[in-house]
Design an enzyme around this catalytic site. Sequence first.
Site, PDB file in Angstrom:
ATOM      1  N   LYS A  95     -44.251  63.267  15.446  1.00 15.48           N
ATOM      2  CA  LYS A  95     -44.252  64.475  16.283  1.00 15.48           C
ATOM      3  C   LYS A  95     -44.012  64.169  17.768  1.00 15.48           C
ATOM      4  CE  LYS A  95     -47.027  67.481  13.318  1.00 15.48           C
ATOM      5  NZ  LYS A  95     -48.171  68.397  13.214  1.00 15.48           N
TER       6      LYS A  95
ATOM      7  N   GLY B 270     -61.673  65.482  18.161  1.00 18.00           N
ATOM      8  CA  GLY B 270     -60.458  64.692  17.949  1.00 18.00           C
ATOM      9  C   GLY B 270     -59.492  64.901  19.103  1.00 18.00           C
TER      10      GLY B 270
HETATM   11  P1  NAP Z   1     -54.161  62.555  14.158  1.00 20.64           P
HETATM   12  O1  NAP Z   1     -53.057  62.635  15.166  1.00 20.64           O
HETATM   13  O2  NAP Z   1     -54.269  61.384  13.269  1.00 20.64           O
HETATM   14  O3  NAP Z   1     -55.498  62.748  15.032  1.00 20.64           O
HETATM   15  C1  NAP Z   1     -56.755  62.909  14.491  1.00 20.64           C
HETATM   16  C2  NAP Z   1     -57.790  62.652  15.586  1.00 20.64           C
HETATM   17  O4  NAP Z   1     -59.047  62.729  14.957  1.00 20.64           O
HETATM   18  C3  NAP Z   1     -57.678  61.268  16.185  1.00 20.64           C
HETATM   19  O5  NAP Z   1     -56.915  61.292  17.350  1.00 20.64           O
HETATM   20  C4  NAP Z   1     -59.133  60.856  16.424  1.00 20.64           C
HETATM   21  O6  NAP Z   1     -59.533  61.213  17.748  1.00 20.64           O
HETATM   22  C5  NAP Z   1     -59.904  61.704  15.433  1.00 20.64           C
HETATM   23  N1  NAP Z   1     -60.306  60.915  14.259  1.00 20.64           N
HETATM   24  C6  NAP Z   1     -59.498  60.248  13.385  1.00 20.64           C
HETATM   25  N2  NAP Z   1     -60.241  59.630  12.441  1.00 20.64           N
HETATM   26  C7  NAP Z   1     -61.540  59.901  12.733  1.00 20.64           C
HETATM   27  C8  NAP Z   1     -62.778  59.535  12.150  1.00 20.64           C
HETATM   28  N3  NAP Z   1     -62.834  58.755  11.065  1.00 20.64           N
HETATM   29  N4  NAP Z   1     -63.911  59.998  12.727  1.00 20.64           N
HETATM   30  C9  NAP Z   1     -63.869  60.786  13.832  1.00 20.64           C
HETATM   31  N5  NAP Z   1     -62.712  61.153  14.427  1.00 20.64           N
HETATM   32  C10 NAP Z   1     -61.572  60.724  13.881  1.00 20.64           C
HETATM   33  O7  NAP Z   1     -54.130  63.780  13.188  1.00 20.64           O
HETATM   34  P2  NAP Z   1     -53.592  65.254  13.518  1.00 20.64           P
HETATM   35  O8  NAP Z   1     -52.153  65.320  13.271  1.00 20.64           O
HETATM   36  O9  NAP Z   1     -54.112  65.645  14.855  1.00 20.64           O
HETATM   37  O10 NAP Z   1     -54.288  66.096  12.351  1.00 20.64           O
HETATM   38  C11 NAP Z   1     -55.704  66.244  12.299  1.00 20.64           C
HETATM   39  C12 NAP Z   1     -56.055  67.117  11.098  1.00 20.64           C
HETATM   40  O11 NAP Z   1     -55.536  68.423  11.299  1.00 20.64           O
HETATM   41  C13 NAP Z   1     -55.447  66.618   9.777  1.00 20.64           C
HETATM   42  O12 NAP Z   1     -56.390  66.786   8.746  1.00 20.64           O
HETATM   43  C14 NAP Z   1     -54.247  67.526   9.568  1.00 20.64           C
HETATM   44  O13 NAP Z   1     -53.946  67.702   8.200  1.00 20.64           O
HETATM   45  C15 NAP Z   1     -54.767  68.821  10.178  1.00 20.64           C
HETATM   46  N6  NAP Z   1     -53.661  69.686  10.659  1.00 20.64           N
HETATM   47  C16 NAP Z   1     -53.608  70.951  10.169  1.00 20.64           C
HETATM   48  C17 NAP Z   1     -52.607  71.804  10.597  1.00 20.64           C
HETATM   49  C18 NAP Z   1     -52.557  73.199  10.051  1.00 20.64           C
HETATM   50  O14 NAP Z   1     -51.508  73.839  10.128  1.00 20.64           O
HETATM   51  N7  NAP Z   1     -53.662  73.709   9.543  1.00 20.64           N
HETATM   52  C19 NAP Z   1     -51.642  71.376  11.545  1.00 20.64           C
HETATM   53  C20 NAP Z   1     -51.729  70.064  12.047  1.00 20.64           C
HETATM   54  C21 NAP Z   1     -52.760  69.222  11.581  1.00 20.64           C
HETATM   55  P3  NAP Z   1     -60.435  60.194  18.613  1.00 20.64           P
HETATM   56  O15 NAP Z   1     -59.885  58.818  18.321  1.00 20.64           O
HETATM   57  O16 NAP Z   1     -60.251  60.610  20.023  1.00 20.64           O
HETATM   58  O17 NAP Z   1     -61.856  60.323  18.135  1.00 20.64           O
END
Ligand code: NAP
Length: 246
Positions: free
Chosen positions: A61, A117
């Site tokens: 992204k 997050g």
């Molecule tokens: P990402 O870029 O991998 O970021 C997730 C964030 O969560 C990380 O930056 C981290 O922040 C935190 N994190 C990761 N593992 C963790 C853990 N074990 N414990 C605590 N914090 C943790 O993922 P993303 O793309 O933002 O997506 C996040 C979630 O949203 C996913 O489940 C995705 O499927 C969902 N999502 C849904 C939609 C929708 O349309 N509903 C759209 C996009 C994403 P820190 O390191 O700062 O703690």
Amino acid sequence: MKQYGIIGKPVAQSFSARYFTDKFAREGIDARYERYEVACVEDAQKLIHRLDGFNVTIPHKQAIIPYLNELDATAAEIGAVNVVDSRLKGWNTDCIGFMDSIRPLLTSADTHALILGTGGAAKAVRYGLVQLGLHPTYVSRTPDKMPQAPCPVIGYKDLTADVMRSHTVIVNCTPLGMWPNTDACAPIPYSEIGSAHLLYDCVYNPEETLFLRHGREQGARTRNGLGMLYGQAEAAWKIWTGVQNG
Ligand code: NAP
């Protein structure tokens, strides 16, 4: 025949692929939607020039941005793109999906929000909350690693009773609780949550995550990310068909 698709890794379980394939069939649209599993965006340059539009998912992204001709202002401010049109203009419709889905749940008492997050979803959610007039704060496992963040960043240990009381909107933007790891949830003090709170989970599988269940049991309003998911897809379609091009 028009050709659309999604690039990312992995894409085998892509919601967008199912959504658009079904939409084309249902509405008799002469178009195809393919999954393109791409490890490195650089290797997909020919592909992105010949598509009529495409979605971008994890982990590209942000990496896609240098390969685009133009960025919509919202995508530029968020710093992430999940939709690209035929002119290679990048858009962020996660933000649109999120705003449309949370807007009806907000009240005038909701002024401050915690975003759990700091990844791609969190960036789109932060932008959306600001547009909706709220003051967001990121909650991160490593708050000191984001000195340039566009909003305050705190750690999980900083979630005191006062912070929990004053931030009535809490949005989970971590993958915690997502199937198959449904026993996990963000480590926040759930006992401080009450009926004034709104808990929103970007995760939508399972329908009720452990985060949302804890919120519901404490009397909070709750909503999963399914509306955001459909909203971002519908907004992508409007962009590709010119309804929203600017
Ligand atoms: P990402 O870029 O991998 O970021 C997730 C964030 O969560 C990380 O930056 C981290 O922040 C935190 N994190 C990761 N593992 C963790 C853990 N074990 N414990 C605590 N914090 C943790 O993922 P993303 O793309 O933002 O997506 C996040 C979630 O949203 C996913 O489940 C995705 O499927 C969902 N999502 C849904 C939609 C929708 O349309 N509903 C759209 C996009 C994403 P820190 O390191 O700062 O703690």
